[in-house]
Write a protein that holds these residues in place. Structure first.
Motif, short mmCIF file in Angstrom:
data_model
loop_
_atom_site.label_atom_id
_atom_site.label_comp_id
_atom_site.label_asym_id
_atom_site.label_seq_id
_atom_site.Cartn_x
_atom_site.Cartn_y
_atom_site.Cartn_z
N PHE A 1 159.01 -27.86 107.76
CA PHE A 1 158.69 -26.44 108.12
C PHE A 1 160.07 -26.02 108.92
O PHE A 1 159.86 -24.80 109.76
CB PHE A 1 157.63 -26.34 108.96
N ALA A 2 161.22 -26.60 108.87
CA ALA A 2 162.13 -26.35 109.73
C ALA A 2 163.28 -25.90 109.05
O ALA A 2 164.60 -25.63 109.67
CB ALA A 2 162.74 -27.82 110.56
N GLU A 3 163.58 -25.40 107.97
CA GLU A 3 164.33 -24.87 107.02
C GLU A 3 164.71 -23.68 107.39
O GLU A 3 163.73 -22.80 107.93
CB GLU A 3 164.15 -24.88 105.49
N ILE A 4 166.18 -23.31 107.60
CA ILE A 4 166.74 -21.72 107.82
C ILE A 4 167.76 -21.54 106.86
O ILE A 4 168.55 -22.24 106.51
CB ILE A 4 167.51 -22.11 109.25
N GLU A 5 167.32 -20.30 106.17
CA GLU A 5 168.34 -19.83 105.09
C GLU A 5 168.79 -18.35 105.40
O GLU A 5 167.85 -17.58 105.73
CB GLU A 5 167.52 -19.89 103.75
N ALA A 6 170.06 -18.08 105.19
CA ALA A 6 170.24 -16.76 105.22
C ALA A 6 170.53 -16.06 104.00
O ALA A 6 170.73 -16.88 102.89
CB ALA A 6 172.04 -16.88 105.92
N GLU A 7 169.93 -15.06 104.08
CA GLU A 7 169.81 -14.24 102.67
C GLU A 7 170.55 -12.91 102.59
O GLU A 7 170.76 -12.40 103.59
CB GLU A 7 168.21 -14.10 102.43
N ASP A 8 170.97 -12.47 101.48
CA ASP A 8 171.70 -10.98 101.45
C ASP A 8 170.95 -9.89 102.35
O ASP A 8 169.81 -10.01 102.09
CB ASP A 8 171.92 -10.72 99.81
N GLY A 9 171.85 -9.20 102.76
CA GLY A 9 171.17 -7.95 103.40
C GLY A 9 170.79 -8.26 104.84
O GLY A 9 169.98 -7.84 105.56
N CYS A 10 171.31 -9.24 105.33
CA CYS A 10 171.42 -9.79 106.98
C CYS A 10 169.83 -9.99 107.11
O CYS A 10 169.51 -9.97 108.36
CB CYS A 10 171.65 -8.58 107.79
N PHE A 11 169.18 -10.76 106.03
CA PHE A 11 167.99 -11.57 106.35
C PHE A 11 168.12 -12.84 106.80
O PHE A 11 169.15 -13.84 106.06
CB PHE A 11 167.16 -11.18 105.16
N ILE A 12 167.18 -13.51 107.45
CA ILE A 12 167.13 -15.19 107.78
C ILE A 12 165.80 -15.27 107.50
O ILE A 12 164.87 -14.47 108.04
CB ILE A 12 167.63 -15.16 109.19
N ARG A 13 165.56 -16.33 106.83
CA ARG A 13 164.31 -16.83 106.45
C ARG A 13 164.32 -18.21 107.11
O ARG A 13 164.92 -19.19 107.02
CB ARG A 13 163.90 -17.01 105.06
#
Length: 336
Positions: free
Chosen positions: A103-115
């Motif tokens: 449950f510790a994954e961090i991903e940057a996504e287009d549009g300045c989003f972070i999941r």
């Protein structure tokens, strides 16, 4: 979320009354299951009794199995890294879920989003945002703990809160069904979240804004330096003990009540920052809670203001009929 390859088969199940009640549902859990797990070894205060049954699910599907198997009358407690948590000396009856690497994954996504998964450290979310030139999330480096805890209490620091950057949160309900929640669904306010306590956050999507990575890095360094200078972060402590009442700073109220350095047993009000309690080395959870209540009493008497605990207190006292006996001392600060 990615499965942990070490946990692809059903786990061994302890032979306890609670485990037997959970039956085949528990046998389908792929993560680690342990009885009497030592929680004092994994909380920042380093105090507290054990968990009656600790389950460390490997992913969202595994957690859904746990929730679906849990009888309605069995209490559920969810913990992360134990930063803003005081476990009472009698431990935690029922099921304690500890979210870890799955449950510790961090991903940057287009549009300045972070999941970010619910077990992602808030400080690590801020670092990933920095690396991808996403500004506006720097405050998270000043929030101890994980994203799940930050969602649960609408955590904040340095002028911003989770609700200011939250796009959606994902949570499992008691039946194990996954829901996507928007901020307006969550009744977020200062150190408050209206999502039912028996729902378990599993992930969040945050939105920042374009920024210069060097400027973001400088702000992260500034926040870390401010924390180091003003807070007792090198001691056995939790986060801020009390929420700030309207129009007041909790630390100023505590200081004005003459509580700086106040001790009960091995617990002490920090000399460095009076909104922090410290385990000086011999404190019990009862010492820390009693000290917190004494501080609240003195503040009430001197200022007429009622302090509200921000530290989350869970479990039962040592003399409670449901106090848990320690049987598994192998829990550590490492994720399964």
């Amino acid at each position: 979320m990615t499965l942990d390859p070490r946990r692809t088969a059903a786990t061994a199940v302890p032979d306890t009354a609670l485990a037997r009640r959970l039956g085949d549902g528990l046998a389908r859990v792929r993560g680690r299951v342990s009885a009497g797990a030592d929680l004092a070894r994994i909380t920042w205060f380093r105090v507290g009794g054990p968990a009656e049954l600790m389950i460390r699910p490997v992913d969202v599907d595994d957690l859904a199995v746990v929730l679906a198997a849990k009888p309605a009358d069995v209490p559920l407690t969810v913990i992360g890294v134990g930063s803003n948590l005081l476990v009472r000396d009698g431990g935690i009856p029922g099921i304690t879920v500890r979210l870890g690497r799955g449950f510790a994954e961090i991903e940057a996504e287009d549009g300045c989003f972070i999941r970010a998964g619910a077990a992602a450290l808030d400080a690590n979310v801020a670092k990933v945002a920095r690396d991808h030139g996403i500004a506006g999330l720097e405050f998270l480096t000043g929030v101890p703990g994980t994203m799940g805890g930050a969602l649960r209490m609408n955590a904040g620091a340095y002028g911003r809160e989770i609700k200011d950057v939250l796009v959606t949160a994902e949570a499992l309900d008691p039946a194990g069904r996954l829901h996507t929640l928007r901020p307006e669904d969550m009744d977020l306010s200062y150190r408050h979240c209206g999502v039912p306590e028996d729902w378990v956050f599993v992930a969040a999507t945050l939105k920042g804004e374009p920024g210069d990575p060097d400027a973001i890095a400088a702000r992260l360094d500034e926040i870390r330096s401010q924390r180091e200078d003003s807070q007792p972060i090198r001691t056995r402590t939790g986060g801020s003990t009390f929420a700030n009442p309207d129009g007041h700073s909790a630390w100023k109220l505590v200081d004005a009540a003459g509580c700086r350095g106040l001790t009960i047993g091995g617990a002490q009000v920090s000399e460095k920052h009076t909104n922090f309690l410290i385990n000086t080395g011999t404190a019990t959870a009862a010492d820390l809670e009693a000290l917190g209540e004494e501080v609240r009493k003195r503040v009430r008497e001197t200022s007429g203001v009622e302090l509200r605990w921000e530290i989350r207190r869970v479990g039962v006292p040592a003399d409670h009929p449901d106090a848990v006996a320690a049987t598994d001392t192998s829990e550590t600060g490492d994720d399964a």
